[in-house]
Design a protein around this motif. Structure first.
Motif, PDB file in Angstrom:
ATOM      1  N   THR A  21     -79.200  48.200  26.371  1.00 12.82           N
ATOM      2  CA  THR A  21     -78.282  48.724  25.360  1.00 12.82           C
ATOM      3  C   THR A  21     -79.083  49.288  24.203  1.00 12.82           C
ATOM      4  O   THR A  21     -80.311  49.182  24.189  1.00 12.82           O
ATOM      5  CB  THR A  21     -77.331  47.609  24.865  1.00 12.82           C
ATOM      6  OG1 THR A  21     -76.289  48.209  24.108  1.00 12.82           O
ATOM      7  CG2 THR A  21     -78.041  46.568  24.010  1.00 12.82           C
ATOM      8  N   ARG A  79     -69.797  52.418  19.172  1.00  7.12           N
ATOM      9  CA  ARG A  79     -68.652  52.044  20.019  1.00  7.12           C
ATOM     10  C   ARG A  79     -67.876  50.842  19.478  1.00  7.12           C
ATOM     11  O   ARG A  79     -66.736  50.620  19.862  1.00  7.12           O
ATOM     12  CB  ARG A  79     -69.102  51.710  21.460  1.00  7.12           C
ATOM     13  CG  ARG A  79     -69.902  52.763  22.184  1.00  7.12           C
ATOM     14  CD  ARG A  79     -69.327  54.141  22.083  1.00  7.12           C
ATOM     15  NE  ARG A  79     -68.081  54.310  22.813  1.00  7.12           N
ATOM     16  CZ  ARG A  79     -67.201  55.287  22.599  1.00  7.12           C
ATOM     17  NH1 ARG A  79     -67.422  56.180  21.652  1.00  7.12           N
ATOM     18  NH2 ARG A  79     -66.103  55.361  23.310  1.00  7.12           N
ATOM     19  N   LYS A 135     -61.847  48.295  28.719  1.00  3.69           N
ATOM     20  CA  LYS A 135     -60.926  49.422  28.516  1.00  3.69           C
ATOM     21  C   LYS A 135     -59.478  48.952  28.390  1.00  3.69           C
ATOM     22  O   LYS A 135     -58.729  49.435  27.531  1.00  3.69           O
ATOM     23  CB  LYS A 135     -61.029  50.391  29.703  1.00  3.69           C
ATOM     24  CG  LYS A 135     -62.150  51.397  29.533  1.00  3.69           C
ATOM     25  CD  LYS A 135     -61.971  52.549  30.522  1.00  3.69           C
ATOM     26  CE  LYS A 135     -63.237  53.350  30.702  1.00  3.69           C
ATOM     27  NZ  LYS A 135     -63.986  53.645  29.494  1.00  3.69           N
TER      28      LYS A 135
HETATM   29  C1  LIG Z   1     -66.220  47.139  25.383  1.00  4.91           C
HETATM   30  C2  LIG Z   1     -66.046  48.448  24.657  1.00  4.91           C
HETATM   31  C3  LIG Z   1     -66.801  48.431  23.336  1.00  4.91           C
HETATM   32  C4  LIG Z   1     -66.562  49.576  25.518  1.00  4.91           C
HETATM   33  O1  LIG Z   1     -66.394  50.777  24.834  1.00  4.91           O
HETATM   34  P1  LIG Z   1     -65.906  52.075  25.621  1.00  4.91           P
HETATM   35  O2  LIG Z   1     -65.925  53.171  24.673  1.00  4.91           O
HETATM   36  O3  LIG Z   1     -64.616  51.723  26.291  1.00  4.91           O
HETATM   37  O4  LIG Z   1     -67.058  52.256  26.631  1.00  4.91           O
HETATM   38  P2  LIG Z   1     -66.924  52.403  28.202  1.00  4.91           P
HETATM   39  O5  LIG Z   1     -66.517  51.083  28.783  1.00  4.91           O
HETATM   40  O6  LIG Z   1     -66.086  53.609  28.470  1.00  4.91           O
HETATM   41  O7  LIG Z   1     -68.398  52.689  28.581  1.00  4.91           O
HETATM   42  C5  LIG Z   1     -68.976  53.922  28.274  1.00  4.91           C
HETATM   43  C6  LIG Z   1     -70.367  53.913  28.860  1.00  4.91           C
HETATM   44  O8  LIG Z   1     -71.180  53.013  28.084  1.00  4.91           O
HETATM   45  C7  LIG Z   1     -71.798  52.077  28.965  1.00  4.91           C
HETATM   46  N1  LIG Z   1     -71.934  50.815  28.298  1.00  4.91           N
HETATM   47  C8  LIG Z   1     -71.120  49.747  28.315  1.00  4.91           C
HETATM   48  N2  LIG Z   1     -71.615  48.767  27.541  1.00  4.91           N
HETATM   49  C9  LIG Z   1     -72.762  49.228  27.026  1.00  4.91           C
HETATM   50  C10 LIG Z   1     -73.721  48.692  26.158  1.00  4.91           C
HETATM   51  N3  LIG Z   1     -73.617  47.451  25.626  1.00  4.91           N
HETATM   52  N4  LIG Z   1     -74.783  49.446  25.818  1.00  4.91           N
HETATM   53  C11 LIG Z   1     -74.920  50.680  26.300  1.00  4.91           C
HETATM   54  N5  LIG Z   1     -74.048  51.255  27.150  1.00  4.91           N
HETATM   55  C12 LIG Z   1     -72.972  50.524  27.496  1.00  4.91           C
HETATM   56  C13 LIG Z   1     -70.875  51.988  30.164  1.00  4.91           C
HETATM   57  O9  LIG Z   1     -71.594  51.560  31.288  1.00  4.91           O
HETATM   58  C14 LIG Z   1     -70.421  53.425  30.295  1.00  4.91           C
HETATM   59  O10 LIG Z   1     -71.411  54.168  30.940  1.00  4.91           O
HETATM   60  P3  LIG Z   1     -71.002  55.268  32.031  1.00  4.91           P
HETATM   61  O11 LIG Z   1     -70.204  56.278  31.277  1.00  4.91           O
HETATM   62  O12 LIG Z   1     -72.330  55.751  32.506  1.00  4.91           O
HETATM   63  O13 LIG Z   1     -70.195  54.530  33.057  1.00  4.91           O
HETATM   64  C15 LIG Z   1     -64.534  48.711  24.368  1.00  4.91           C
HETATM   65  O14 LIG Z   1     -63.866  48.967  25.570  1.00  4.91           O
HETATM   66  C16 LIG Z   1     -63.880  47.549  23.693  1.00  4.91           C
HETATM   67  O15 LIG Z   1     -64.199  47.219  22.579  1.00  4.91           O
HETATM   68  N6  LIG Z   1     -62.881  46.935  24.318  1.00  4.91           N
HETATM   69  C17 LIG Z   1     -62.160  45.828  23.749  1.00  4.91           C
HETATM   70  C18 LIG Z   1     -63.013  44.601  23.814  1.00  4.91           C
HETATM   71  C19 LIG Z   1     -62.438  43.484  22.985  1.00  4.91           C
HETATM   72  O16 LIG Z   1     -61.984  43.702  21.907  1.00  4.91           O
HETATM   73  N7  LIG Z   1     -62.476  42.258  23.507  1.00  4.91           N
HETATM   74  C20 LIG Z   1     -62.046  41.109  22.822  1.00  4.91           C
HETATM   75  C21 LIG Z   1     -60.616  41.184  22.491  1.00  4.91           C
HETATM   76  S1  LIG Z   1     -60.104  39.840  21.541  1.00  4.91           S
END
Ligand SMILES: CC(C)(COP(=O)(O)OP(=O)(O)OC[C@H]1O[C@@H](n2cnc3c(N)ncnc32)[C@H](O)[C@@H]1OP(=O)(O)O)[C@@H](O)C(=O)NCCC(=O)NCCS
Length: 328
Positions: free
Chosen positions: A31, A39, A221
């Protein structure tokens, strides 16, 4: 029995001493600081020590809230700990806190409502105070989530941190009062969306470790979409229910899961983002602890002031959600 008002008479928080930055995480998993900040808004998080239990964090936050309320632990009638990372399955974390702080006149129990747990706990405290049966209830959100994080899973390991926040809810005051709440749950979506499966009755054998069921798993997501929809919905419900409008709100203190979720909610609600308190950069997602920690920080920074109309709002695994309307 006479009907009474309930109000927040004390706020406390505690964070463990060890800190982990995004740069540190870069060395542990694939990461980057840039990805995490853009993000999620997270820059660092605190990590409990190996021997440090959830009750240890909860105890320190409680003592700070009780001191703030200006009462003694003996005056606490009930202790509610909201957590999904209890010290153990049995006995409750709350009874440990009771012993640690010397709250000899208090009943004590834990509740499980994930990141909504603090709001659920506050609503229970509110009931006992307004129906006149109790004078002071201690509500704690405390978590040691990093003990349940798979550090090789970049989808979850960058998101969570440890900490505790606590409030004392007391009877009567000069104008300050809890106005009301909205709670909800929907158990229909797959549990896999946000799950810590190991340790419960479903996973009690060797498959726990083999299947990594002792770690949090998440569908980021789906949870993101859920958060963006439910935060505005629960805030709108509670504000309308008590005859107010969004313009009446001085401050929103949301669960700190992702900065982008909060920003999207602000747009849907048409409430300026400046009215949302955000400290996720410092602590990451501390689940049930995030709202009381944010309340503590907001007051320290003079953003939360006496007389303010505030909304607390959270959402999490289950799925669960809740909001609380308060004249502070
Ligand atoms: C987890 C979260 C930050 C991911 O953000 P996102 O914008 O949806 O990112 P995506 O899942 O679409 O991933 C985008 C890319 O980043 C990558 N990626 C995921 N985690 C990563 C990390 N820690 N570092 C770098 N890249 C990462 C993914 O593999 C993906 O790569 P790809 O496009 O090659 O497949 C977001 O979905 C989120 O915050 N969700 C809610 C989580 C939450 O609140 N949980 C607790 C609730 S109480």
């Amino acid at each position: 029995m006479e009907n009474s008002n309930s109000y927040i008479s004390g706020i406390g928080s505690y964070l463990p001493s060890q800190m982990l930055t995004n740069k540190d995480l870069e060395k542990m998993v694939d990461t980057t600081d840039e990805w995490i900040v853009s993000r999620t808004g997270i820059k660092k998080r605190y990590i409990s020590a190996k021997e440090e239990a959830t009750s240890d964090l909860a105890t320190k936050a409680s003592l700070s809230a009780i001191e703030d309320a200006g009462i003694s632990p003996n005056e606490i009638n009930m202790i509610i700990v909201a957590t999904f990372t209890p010290d153990m399955m049995l006995p409750s974390t709350a009874t440990r806190v009771q012993k640690n702080i010397g709250a000899n006149n208090a009943s004590a129990f834990d509740i499980s409502a994930a990141c909504s747990g603090f709001i659920y706990g506050l609503s229970i405290a509110h009931q006992f105070i307004i129906n006149g049966t109790m004078k002071n209830v201690l509500v704690i959100g405390a978590e040691t989530i990093t003990k349940y994080v798979d550090w090789s899973d970049r989808n979850t390991s960058v998101l969570f941190g440890d900490g505790a926040g606590a409030v004392v809810v007391s009877q009567n005051s000069n104008g300050a009062k809890i106005l009301g709440f909205n709670l909800g749950a929907n158990g229909n979506p797959p549990r896999e969306w946000l799950m810590l499966a190991g340790g419960g009755s479903v996973n009690r054998d060797e498959n726990i470790l083999k299947g990594k069921k002792n770690f949090i798993t998440m569908n980021g997501k789906e949870i993101f979409k859920f958060g963006v929809n439910i935060l505005p919905a629960t805030i709108t419900t509670v504000v309308k229910k008590y005859g107010l409008t969004n313009e009446d709100i001085d401050l929103v203190i949301p669960h700190q899961a992702n900065r982008r979720i909060i920003e999207a909610a602000a747009v849907i609600l048409n409430i300026p983002i400046q009215k949302f308190y955000i400290n996720i950069d410092r602590y990451a997602n501390t689940s049930a602890a995030s709202i009381p920690i944010a309340m503590f920080d907001a007051r320290k920074e003079n953003i939360l002031n006496k007389g303010d109309i505030i909304v607390l709002a959270g959402f999490g695994a289950g799925l669960t959600w809740g909001s609380m309307l308060i004249k502070y």
